[in-house]
Design an enzyme around this catalytic site. Structure first.
Site, PDB file in Angstrom:
ATOM      1  N   HIS A  28      81.785  58.625 102.210  1.00  0.00           N
ATOM      2  CA  HIS A  28      83.169  59.121 102.241  1.00  0.00           C
ATOM      3  C   HIS A  28      83.792  59.313 100.852  1.00  0.00           C
ATOM      4  CE1 HIS A  28      83.260  57.978 106.540  1.00  0.00           C
ATOM      5  NE2 HIS A  28      82.818  56.795 106.193  1.00  0.00           N
TER       6      HIS A  28
HETATM    7  O1  RIB Z   1      87.124  55.424 106.799  1.00  0.00           O
HETATM    8  C1  RIB Z   1      86.390  55.425 105.594  1.00  0.00           C
HETATM    9  C2  RIB Z   1      87.182  54.801 104.493  1.00  0.00           C
HETATM   10  O2  RIB Z   1      87.482  53.441 104.831  1.00  0.00           O
HETATM   11  C3  RIB Z   1      86.421  54.737 103.158  1.00  0.00           C
HETATM   12  O3  RIB Z   1      87.327  54.804 102.088  1.00  0.00           O
HETATM   13  C4  RIB Z   1      85.795  53.376 103.189  1.00  0.00           C
HETATM   14  O4  RIB Z   1      85.557  52.838 101.887  1.00  0.00           O
HETATM   15  C5  RIB Z   1      86.866  52.581 103.869  1.00  0.00           C
HETATM   16  O5  RIB Z   1      87.819  52.199 102.882  1.00  0.00           O
END
Ligand code: RIB
Ligand code: CA
Length: 311
Positions: A241
Site C-alpha cells: 500500500h
Molecule cells: O489499509 C492499509 C493501510 O493501513 C496501510 O497504510 C498500512 O500500513 C496500514 O497502516
C-alpha cells in the site's frame, strides 16, 4: 527540482518500504518523519521509524512522535497484520537515533510556517490524526501546504478492516474528515489502486538477488506482511500500500485516477470511516481529491527494486 516532504507514518512493513523508497530517491527531500499511532501503538511506530532510518544509514533525518490516540476515539491497531512489533519479518538492531523532543504536530505546523508557501508536500501513510490535529490547531497552515498525498480509503474495493472502511481512515475518521474538508490539494491512494500493486514471488527473488542487507530485510518484511492478505483474498501476493504515495511523487505517470468528491462517514458505527467517493458524479458535491484507481504495477515494482537496491 527536489520535492520537500514530511512523511507521517505508522510503521508497519509497507510504511517502512515507502520510507526507504523516499530516502533512496534523489527527487525527494525528506524534511522529517512524524509518527502516529496506527498499525501498532505510538511507542512502537516511533521506535520502528528510528530503526528504518538507521537501516537506511540516514541518521540525519529528524524523527518525531505525535498523537497516541485518534481524535475523540479509542485506538484500533493491526498487530494481526503487521505482527506485535509492527515490523515482524526481519530483526533489526536497537536504534541509536533518538526522537526529537518536539511533538510531531508542532513540527508539522512550525515547518510549514517557516517554509516558502506551497513548498512542502505532506505524505500520509497511516491514520490522519497528526495532520488533522495540525490543521485544527493552526488552520492558517492550510494555505501553506502544497499537497497532501495519502494512502487511505476505498470505494470499489470496499473495506479491509470492516466491510465499509479501510484501516487508516477507520482508525481516525474525524481526522480524515478535517483533511478531506480542508480544501488542500489531495491525492488519495485507496485500496482501489493499492490492491493492483500486489507483491509476487518474482519480485521477492529479484530483491534477494541484489545481495543487499536492505533488500533482504524488505523481502523478509514482505514475506511476513503478505501472508495476511494472501490468506484473506486468496491472491498470490499482497498489496504494498504505502509506497504508492512516494512512487506517485516520483513518477505520477505510473498512476491514474479521477478528480472527484470524497466524503468521510463519521456518524454511523456500521459504516464508520467509509470514504464515500462520488466516482460516477451523481451528486453536485465539489471535487476535492484525485482518487487513484490504477497503477502500472510492473513499473512500480521496478522502481522499488531500482531505488532500494541503491541504498
Ligand atoms: O489499509 C492499509 C493501510 O493501513 C496501510 O497504510 C498500512 O500500513 C496500514 O497502516
Ligand atoms: Ca501505514
Amino acid at each position: 527540482m527536489q520535492k520537500n516532504i514530511i512523511i507521517d507514518t505508522d510503521p508497519g512493513q509497507d510504511d517502512a518500504v515507502a520510507i526507504l523508497l523516499a530516502l533512496a530517491s534523489p527527487e525527494i527531500n525528506v524534511l522529517g518523519i512524524t509518527c502516529v499511532a496506527g498499525n501498532v501503538p505510538l511507542d512502537k511506530t516511533s521506535f520502528n521509524a528510528r530503526q528504518i532510518c538507521e537501516l537506511a544509514g540516514k541518521t540525519e533525518i529528524p524523527i518525531f512522535a505525535g498523537c497516541d490516540q485518534p481524535i475523540g476515539r479509542g485506538l484500533v491497531t493491526a498487530e494481526h497484520v503487521h505482527g506485535n512489533t509492527g515490523l515482524d519479518g526481519a530483526t533489526l538492531p536497537k536504534p541509536k537515533i533518538e526522537l526529537h523532543a518536539t511533538h510531531a504536530v508542532d513540527f508539522i505546523i512550525e515547518t510549514l510556517k517557516g517554509a516558502p508557501n506551497k513548498s512542502i508536500t505532506l505524505c500520509s501513510l497511516g491514520p490522519l490524526t497528526n495532520i488533522g490535529t495540525a490543521l485544527q490547531k493552526a488552520p492558517d497552515i492550510i494555505d501553506n501546504i502544497k499537497q497532501i498525498v495519502l494512502m487511505g480509503g476505498a470505494y470499489f474495493e470496499v473495506g479491509n478492516i470492516t466491510p465499509a472502511a479501510e484501516f487508516n481512515i477507520f482508525v481516525d475518521p474525524e481526522a480524515a474528515e478535517i483533511v478531506f474538508k480542508s480544501g488542500v490539494d489531495l491525492v488519495v491512494a485507496p485500496l482501489d489502486v493499492t490492491h493492483k500493486a500486489l507483491t509476487n514471488p518474482t519480485w521477492i527473488s529479484e530483491l534477494k538477488a541484489q545481495k543487499s542487507l536492505i533488500c533482504d530485510v524488505v523481502a523478509g518484511w514482505t514475506s511476513f506482511f503478505e501472508r495476511f492478505d494472501t490468506e484473506k483474498y486468496g491472491t498470490q501476493g499482497a498489496p504494498l500500500h504505502d509506497p504508492c504515495v512516494i512512487a506517485y511523487l516520483i513518477d505520477p505517470k505510473l498512476f491514474s485516477g479521477r478528480h472527484i468528491n470524497v466524503e468521510i462517514e463519521t456518524k454511523s458505527e456500521l459504516t464508520r470511516g467509509m470514504t464515500v467517493a462520488d466516482w460516477w458524479g451523481v451528486t453536485d458535491r465539489p471535487a476535492n481529491a484525485l482518487f487513484l484507481n490504477d497503477v502500472n504495477a510492473a513499473g512500480y515494482f521496478s522502481l522499488l527494486t531500482a531505488r532500494i537496491s541503491k541504498l
